[in-house]
Design a protein around this motif. Structure first.
Motif, PDB file in Angstrom:
ATOM      1  N   THR A   1      92.958 -11.392 -28.303  1.00 46.20           N
ATOM      2  CA  THR A   1      91.862 -10.637 -28.907  1.00 46.20           C
ATOM      3  C   THR A   1      90.760 -10.325 -27.896  1.00 46.20           C
ATOM      4  O   THR A   1      90.033  -9.352 -28.063  1.00 46.20           O
ATOM      5  CB  THR A   1      91.274 -11.368 -30.136  1.00 46.20           C
ATOM      6  OG1 THR A   1      90.857 -12.672 -29.763  1.00 46.20           O
ATOM      7  CG2 THR A   1      92.270 -11.451 -31.259  1.00 46.20           C
ATOM      8  N   GLN A   2      90.644 -11.114 -26.839  1.00 42.35           N
ATOM      9  CA  GLN A   2      89.666 -10.809 -25.800  1.00 42.35           C
ATOM     10  C   GLN A   2      90.160  -9.685 -24.897  1.00 42.35           C
ATOM     11  O   GLN A   2      89.368  -8.937 -24.339  1.00 42.35           O
ATOM     12  CB  GLN A   2      89.367 -12.049 -24.966  1.00 42.35           C
ATOM     13  CG  GLN A   2      88.557 -13.086 -25.704  1.00 42.35           C
ATOM     14  CD  GLN A   2      88.388 -14.371 -24.908  1.00 42.35           C
ATOM     15  OE1 GLN A   2      88.974 -14.540 -23.849  1.00 42.35           O
ATOM     16  NE2 GLN A   2      87.593 -15.277 -25.431  1.00 42.35           N
TER      17      GLN A   2
ATOM     18  N   LYS B   1      93.209 -16.124 -29.292  1.00 44.23           N
ATOM     19  CA  LYS B   1      91.883 -15.796 -28.747  1.00 44.23           C
ATOM     20  C   LYS B   1      92.018 -14.997 -27.456  1.00 44.23           C
ATOM     21  O   LYS B   1      91.271 -14.054 -27.215  1.00 44.23           O
ATOM     22  CB  LYS B   1      91.080 -17.066 -28.504  1.00 44.23           C
ATOM     23  CG  LYS B   1      90.574 -17.711 -29.778  1.00 44.23           C
ATOM     24  CD  LYS B   1      89.772 -18.960 -29.475  1.00 44.23           C
ATOM     25  CE  LYS B   1      89.266 -19.595 -30.744  1.00 44.23           C
ATOM     26  NZ  LYS B   1      88.511 -20.804 -30.516  1.00 44.23           N
ATOM     27  N   GLU B   2      92.978 -15.387 -26.615  1.00 43.28           N
ATOM     28  CA  GLU B   2      93.195 -14.702 -25.346  1.00 43.28           C
ATOM     29  C   GLU B   2      93.574 -13.238 -25.578  1.00 43.28           C
ATOM     30  O   GLU B   2      93.046 -12.338 -24.927  1.00 43.28           O
ATOM     31  CB  GLU B   2      94.314 -15.416 -24.581  1.00 43.28           C
ATOM     32  CG  GLU B   2      94.446 -15.031 -23.147  1.00 43.28           C
ATOM     33  CD  GLU B   2      95.486 -15.892 -22.451  1.00 43.28           C
ATOM     34  OE1 GLU B   2      96.313 -15.311 -21.732  1.00 43.28           O
ATOM     35  OE2 GLU B   2      95.490 -17.120 -22.637  1.00 43.28           O
TER      36      GLU B   2
ATOM     37  N   LYS C   1      94.358 -18.251 -36.225  1.00 46.67           N
ATOM     38  CA  LYS C   1      93.554 -17.374 -35.370  1.00 46.67           C
ATOM     39  C   LYS C   1      92.716 -18.153 -34.356  1.00 46.67           C
ATOM     40  O   LYS C   1      92.172 -17.568 -33.433  1.00 46.67           O
ATOM     41  CB  LYS C   1      92.655 -16.491 -36.225  1.00 46.67           C
ATOM     42  CG  LYS C   1      93.423 -15.495 -37.046  1.00 46.67           C
ATOM     43  CD  LYS C   1      92.495 -14.632 -37.864  1.00 46.67           C
ATOM     44  CE  LYS C   1      93.280 -13.697 -38.752  1.00 46.67           C
ATOM     45  NZ  LYS C   1      92.404 -12.873 -39.584  1.00 46.67           N
ATOM     46  N   SER C   2      92.634 -19.464 -34.498  1.00 45.85           N
ATOM     47  CA  SER C   2      91.870 -20.254 -33.532  1.00 45.85           C
ATOM     48  C   SER C   2      92.743 -20.758 -32.383  1.00 45.85           C
ATOM     49  O   SER C   2      92.242 -21.429 -31.489  1.00 45.85           O
ATOM     50  CB  SER C   2      91.198 -21.444 -34.236  1.00 45.85           C
ATOM     51  OG  SER C   2      92.172 -22.364 -34.690  1.00 45.85           O
ATOM     52  N   SER C   3      94.028 -20.411 -32.389  1.00 51.22           N
ATOM     53  CA  SER C   3      94.892 -20.866 -31.297  1.00 51.22           C
ATOM     54  C   SER C   3      94.478 -20.177 -29.998  1.00 51.22           C
ATOM     55  O   SER C   3      94.023 -19.029 -30.006  1.00 51.22           O
ATOM     56  CB  SER C   3      96.361 -20.579 -31.607  1.00 51.22           C
ATOM     57  OG  SER C   3      96.620 -19.207 -31.610  1.00 51.22           O
ATOM     58  N   PRO C   4      94.600 -20.862 -28.872  1.00 46.25           N
ATOM     59  CA  PRO C   4      94.156 -20.312 -27.590  1.00 46.25           C
ATOM     60  C   PRO C   4      94.793 -18.957 -27.264  1.00 46.25           C
ATOM     61  O   PRO C   4      94.112 -18.056 -26.791  1.00 46.25           O
ATOM     62  CB  PRO C   4      94.583 -21.374 -26.570  1.00 46.25           C
ATOM     63  CG  PRO C   4      94.700 -22.631 -27.357  1.00 46.25           C
ATOM     64  CD  PRO C   4      95.105 -22.223 -28.738  1.00 46.25           C
TER      65      PRO C   4
END
Length: 114
Positions: free
Chosen positions: A72-73, A69-70, A63-66
């Motif tokens: 989920t934003q 994150k993109e 879940k910390s992969s870029p």
């Protein structure tokens, strides 16, 4: 892309992001797919930017992969919307298809003002 394939990829993504540990064989059984297909989907996830982590015989999406994150934003759901989506994804494919078509028709109706 065929709905069956897309549905299985989404289900795999959901399983890999839950806080559970599934072995390759468990994922294959849950999704009714071969190891070869599962490996192909994992490779697809890597190609589009997800970090697929393998620890022993267990796979998950980091879940910390870029890319995670993109996404989920960009995508936000209320708790009710998320529960509705989960309910629809758990439906048999034919029923899910009818629900999606109804939702699209409703959205078009609301947007057009008719």
């Amino acid at each position: 892309m065929e709905l069956g394939i897309f549905e299985r990829q989404l289900r795999l993504m959901v399983l890999l992001t839950q806080n559970r540990e599934y072995s390759l064989d468990e994922l294959c059984r849950k999704l009714d797919m071969s190891r070869r297909t599962l490996y192909r989907y994992l490779e697809l996830f890597r190609d589009i930017g997800f970090e697929v982590v393998k620890q022993g015989n267990v796979y998950r999406l980091d879940k910390s992969s870029p890319f995670f994150k993109e996404i989920t934003q960009l995508v936000h759901f209320t708790e009710d919307e998320a529960l509705t989506l989960r309910h629809v994804l758990d439906m048999p494919p034919a029923r899910m298809y009818r629900c999606v078509i109804c939702a699209i028709n409703w959205s078009v109706f609301m947007i057009s003002g008719y």
